[in-house]
Design a protein around this motif. Structure first.
Motif, short mmCIF file in Angstrom:
data_model
loop_
_atom_site.label_atom_id
_atom_site.label_comp_id
_atom_site.label_asym_id
_atom_site.label_seq_id
_atom_site.Cartn_x
_atom_site.Cartn_y
_atom_site.Cartn_z
N SER A 129 0.83 -1.19 0.00
CA SER A 129 0.00 0.00 0.00
C SER A 129 0.87 1.24 0.00
O SER A 129 1.71 1.43 0.89
CB SER A 129 -0.91 0.00 1.23
N THR A 130 0.67 2.11 -1.00
CA THR A 130 1.42 3.36 -1.09
C THR A 130 0.46 4.54 -1.22
O THR A 130 -0.70 4.37 -1.59
CB THR A 130 2.39 3.37 -2.28
N CYS A 131 0.97 5.73 -0.92
CA CYS A 131 0.17 6.96 -1.02
C CYS A 131 1.04 8.06 -1.60
O CYS A 131 2.18 8.24 -1.19
CB CYS A 131 -0.35 7.36 0.35
N LYS A 132 0.51 8.78 -2.56
CA LYS A 132 1.21 9.95 -3.10
C LYS A 132 0.32 11.20 -3.07
O LYS A 132 0.60 12.17 -3.76
CB LYS A 132 1.73 9.68 -4.51
N ASP A 133 -0.75 11.14 -2.26
CA ASP A 133 -1.63 12.30 -2.10
C ASP A 133 -1.04 13.19 -1.01
O ASP A 133 -1.50 13.22 0.14
CB ASP A 133 -3.04 11.85 -1.73
N SER A 154 0.21 2.43 5.13
CA SER A 154 0.60 2.99 3.84
C SER A 154 1.97 3.65 3.96
O SER A 154 2.30 4.24 4.99
CB SER A 154 -0.42 4.01 3.36
N MET A 198 1.19 7.09 8.35
CA MET A 198 1.86 6.56 7.17
C MET A 198 3.36 6.49 7.46
O MET A 198 3.83 7.09 8.43
CB MET A 198 1.59 7.44 5.95
#
Length: 368
Positions: free
Chosen positions: A3-7, A118, A92
């Motif tokens: 799970s990754t996040c770039k927001d 994340s 995160m």
């Protein structure tokens, strides 16, 4: 599942807690306002792995890393992450580039907790680049409005009464003058930029028509504003906060004597705190010695020492501190500020006391 996040905007606006798994030495150079340092490897372990990588390559370096962070050491690191996530479950995780360190940490957390955390896509580097972009003048949608006024006018107090203000001095943990140092240190330049960027992103998200700032130079203590952003801020109209001299003396004494002493005492023991505070004032006076001139410097310093002795050994009151503050304002700060205003190219849009300025801004700084 990875799970990754770039927001990154969401992270700023919602103030999502972050776990920085980089080594402490990396964290100290620069991190993010809502981040806590819970490293996968400490400085020494990271150093050893780095040498191994250079001498033997990636595979051997990874193998050494697993050897160094194993058994009880691994358990301590995982327990620290688990404890943090129990308190901040929406956290995160990130390392420098969003690579192996955060992936391993993410995996270990999932194995122990059964929950997936994340990680920031691109890690610290990508998020930092996003924040640096937010400092560009082209990213701003609000018109800057500058608050000026003589020392002690209460500009900071005014800013705290305005939800559309950006308090540069608060972000820099410095009051922007030779006497501006606080008992706690300033942030690193990187942290100052990160925190300023976050403040600008939040401000933009509210879609304010104006951005209220104190009329500062490029430097706030040792923290430097990017030159293009300084030029953008300087393009705004100027509002002058006018306060009677006697009131400015009281405001200055409250901030630089009474409240400052309380902070020093809170950091040190009573007597030591007062001694440290007195040394801070002496050091600050020393920084303006050349501009004051020898005779005036000695006069102000003598007045300070008399006031300090009166407070410590006799009355326990602050009243005598008014004498050196009055002299410093009248003979140094006021002439300097008046000279700067005369040379300034800023358009003075309004002058008034704090109630009048607040009323003026309230009528002219509504949201879009």
């Amino acid at each position: 599942m990875d799970s990754t996040c770039k927001d990154y905007k969401k992270i700023v606006i919602e103030e999502i807690p972050l776990i920085d798994v980089r080594a402490p030495i990396e964290f100290e150079k620069g991190a993010f306002i809502n981040a806590v340092n819970l490293p996968l490897m400490n400085d020494e372990e990271r150093h050893k792995v780095g040498i191994c990588y250079k001498e033997k390559g990636n595979e051997e370096a990874v193998k050494l890393g697993h050897q160094l962070v194993s058994g009880e050491i691994k358990q301590e690191r995982v327990d620290a992450w688990k404890k943090h996530l129990e308190e901040y479950p929406s956290s995160m995780i990130y390392c420098f580039r969003g690579g192996l360190r955060s992936q391993i940490s993410q995996q270990w957390i999932a194995e122990v907790t059964g929950k997936e955390i994340s990680r920031l896509e691109g890690g610290y580097k990508a998020y930092r680049n996003y924040l640096m972009g937010a400092l560009e003048p082209a990213q701003q949608i609000s018109k800057p409005v500058l608050i000026g006024g003589c020392t002690g006018a209460g500009k900071t107090t005014l800013l705290k009464n305005l939800e559309n203000a950006i308090d540069l001095e608060e972000l820099a943990n410095h009051r922007g003058s030779s006497f501006g140092k606080h008992v706690t240190p300033q942030p690193t330049q990187i942290n100052f930029e990160n925190n300023l960027a976050a403040a600008l992103i939040k401000h933009k998200n509210k879609a304010y028509r104006t951005m209220i700032l104190e009329d500062e130079g490029r430097n706030v203590g040792r923290c430097n504003l990017p030159k293009p952003l300084v030029e953008f801020f300087s393009s705004g109209d100027l509002i002058i906060l006018e306060v009677p001299f006697e009131e400015r003396v009281l405001n200055t004494m409250k901030e630089y004597v009474i409240q400052s002493q309380e902070r020093y005492i809170g950091t040190y023991q009573d007597k030591e705190g007062l001694n440290e505070w007195a040394n801070y004032i002496r050091s600050s006076l020393g920084r303006v010695k050349n501009r004051l001139g020898g005779d005036r410097y000695k006069h102000v310093l003598d007045l300070f020492e008399l006031a300090y002795q009166e407070q410590i050994y006799y009355s326990g009151c602050y009243e005598a501190h008014k004498n050196w503050i009055e002299t410093l304002l009248r003979d140094y700060y006021d002439p300097m500020y008046n000279y700067q205003i005369q040379k300034s190219k800023h358009k003075i849009k309004f002058k008034g006391n704090i109630e009048q300025v607040l009323a003026y801004l309230g009528n002219n700084s509504l949201s879009f």
